[in-house]
Design a protein around this motif. Structure first.
Motif, PDB file in Angstrom:
ATOM      1  N   ASP A 168     -55.816  30.497 -18.455  1.00 28.15           N
ATOM      2  CA  ASP A 168     -54.855  31.417 -17.835  1.00 28.15           C
ATOM      3  C   ASP A 168     -53.425  31.062 -18.239  1.00 28.15           C
ATOM      4  OD1 ASP A 168     -56.985  32.599 -16.603  1.00 28.15           O
ATOM      5  OD2 ASP A 168     -56.594  31.774 -14.605  1.00 28.15           O
ATOM      6  N   GLY A 175     -53.551  33.710 -20.895  1.00 22.75           N
ATOM      7  CA  GLY A 175     -53.358  34.792 -19.942  1.00 22.75           C
ATOM      8  C   GLY A 175     -54.581  35.696 -19.901  1.00 22.75           C
ATOM      9  N   HIS A 176     -54.382  36.953 -19.482  1.00 25.85           N
ATOM     10  CA  HIS A 176     -55.515  37.868 -19.295  1.00 25.85           C
ATOM     11  C   HIS A 176     -55.418  39.122 -20.159  1.00 25.85           C
ATOM     12  CE1 HIS A 176     -56.254  35.398 -15.754  1.00 25.85           C
ATOM     13  NE2 HIS A 176     -54.974  35.579 -15.433  1.00 25.85           N
TER      14      HIS A 176
END
Length: 475
Positions: free
Chosen positions: A313, A317-318
């Motif tokens: 994350d 990140g996403h």
């Protein structure tokens, strides 16, 4: 009547005794060989399973007899390194083992080929793998796999074996055949089933003589796989353009054409079939089996899974998929992957080697032509190399600053001249699949179920069938 019966019994006993004595005289342990367990008449030690326990009794180098063939087994990092790396040139050959001979006919890269043929085929395979690469295709297949998991079993128990096997195998199909298969394709299903069944072969079937049952069964599995590869080659020839290679088969066909008339060439269609088979064996089964172990270990150690997800994350990140460029910035995740490979130990014994000259190994003089089995399990769990060998500990691959460190004793793909052809491909696939799954899902066992780390023993060590839950972390 009684006299005739007595004579028959005496003759039978004499015959049995004669055969036992003949077998002993013919196959007794050579005087130069290290000690080892007593071998059964005729079949030797083919029922031996626990190679590591034998090392505790007989030392790092001991001998076994598989059928009529004597072999030396190497245990522990130092002696395996000495054999495969330091004296790698002397152990670069493969022995003539019956099952492998019947499958490969001494062709291909990882079968029984030796010398010029092996060097030429391996050089071509490595350069072709480097030319194509599969990074973008890997990500494409992973994204497709995410959809399958999300829509068919969101948070519900499912067996990951078939789904993972299909996705990973399709990557190799894209590389070798130039296209992927729909998962419902009957030819693809049969292909995957045959590949999986062949890896469940026990070592005794590979190392011993031509046992009627298992030997012919495995031979049939591989025969059907090779038939499918031949059909793909036939289709390729119809619209093959040497100027625009689409895949491994196209490149190989071009190589055959370019080397026509070259007396030194080893490129022909049968070597192409075996080369393609080698790629599937090296690049698909190792990856899918490792991933199935990964899901189990993450479910068993949720605190480690959380740390992996937190690092992903923070770094990725996403909003985007992981890439190989991220690996240097994910030291903890990389350490976890390596520890999964170490503990999963999916290839417990390296493919046998053969000495091509007399050598000295440890305290023993090993003659030319002796079969050598490196026990990779003994290296990955060597108490002299790992602080907590039987505990899942990512710290094995981290230094005091938390940076990733690859240990010399980490050799799940073997080492030296015959290191697994698909190592780089498998390592890339494992990293991309694992990080992508950790980014999008949390793995846990079904309610009321605990992770069981039992395995199915064969040429590879695969986890016993299990169900797991993959809960989406975000929509």
């Amino acid at each position: 009547m009684r006299s005739k019966s007595t004579n028959r019994t005496s003759l039978l006993l004499f015959t049995v005794l004669f055969l036992l004595i003949a077998d002993y005289l013919k196959t007794r342990r050579p005087s130069s060989f290290p000690p080892g367990p007593w071998a059964l008449p005729f079949v030797g030690n083919i029922f031996t399973v626990d190679f590591n326990r034998l090392a505790e009794t007989y030392g790092d180098v001991y001998s076994l007899r598989m059928g009529q063939t004597w072999m030396m087994v190497l245990n522990g990092f130092q002696i395996v390194k000495e054999a495969l790396v330091t004296q790698g040139d002397s152990l670069a050959d493969r022995p003539m083992l019956p099952l492998q001979a019947d499958i490969s006919h001494n062709l291909g890269e990882t079968g029984l080929s030796n010398g010029h043929l092996w060097k030429q085929q391996r050089r071509f395979a490595l350069s072709t793998l480097k030319y194509f690469g599969v990074g973008s295709k890997s990500l494409e297949r992973i994204h497709h796999l995410h959809k399958i998991v999300c829509f068919t079993c969101p948070g519900k128990p499912f067996n990951p074996h078939v789904i993972i096997n299909n996705a990973v195998s399709n990557i190799i199909c894209s590389l070798v055949f130039g296209h992927r298969f729909e998962y419902e394709d009957e030819r693809f299903i049969n292909f995957i089933n045959n590949m999986s069944a062949s890896t469940r072969t026990k070592l005794s079937s590979v190392s011993s003589g031509r046992l009627p049952g298992p030997h012919h069964t495995v031979q049939q599995f591989f025969s059907e796989v090779k038939d499918m590869i031949r059909s793909e080659i036939k289709e390729h020839r119809k619209n093959w353009n040497p100027a625009e290679p689409r895949d491994y088969i196209d490149c190989y066909l071009t190589e055959i054409q370019m080397r026509k008339g070259d007396a030194e060439s080893t490129f022909d269609e049968e070597n192409l079939v075996m080369g393609a088979l080698d790629l599937f064996t090296a690049g698909s089964e190792t990856t899918s089996t490792t991933l199935r172990w990964a899901f189990l270990y993450m479910a068993k150690y949720p605190e480690i899974q959380e740390k992996v997800q937190a690092e992903i994350d923070r770094v990725i990140g996403h909003s985007r998929q992981p890439s190989m460029m991220d690996r240097a910035n994910l030291p903890y995740t990389d350490a976890v992957i390596h520890e999964i490979q170490r503990m999963g130990n999916i290839v417990p014994l390296a493919v046998p080697h053969s000495t091509n000259r007399d050598i000295q190994l440890g305290d023993y003089t090993v003659p030319k032509g002796v079969v050598i089995i490196p026990n990779l399990t003994s290296v990955l769990f060597d108490k002299r190399e790992w602080e907590t060998p039987y505990t899942f500990n990512p710290g094995h691959f981290l230094n005091e600053e938390g940076k990733f460190v690859k240990r010399a004793a980490f050799i799940p793909f073997s080492a030296g001249k015959r290191v697994c052809l698909g190592e780089n491909l498998a390592r890339m696939e494992i990293f991309l699949f694992f990080t992508s799954f950790m980014q999008r899902f949390t793995f846990s066992m079904p309610a009321g179920t605990k992770p069981v780390l039992d395995y199915c023993f064969g040429i590879t060590l695969a986890p016993a069938p299990y169900e797991i839950c993959a809960t989406p972390r975000r929509e």
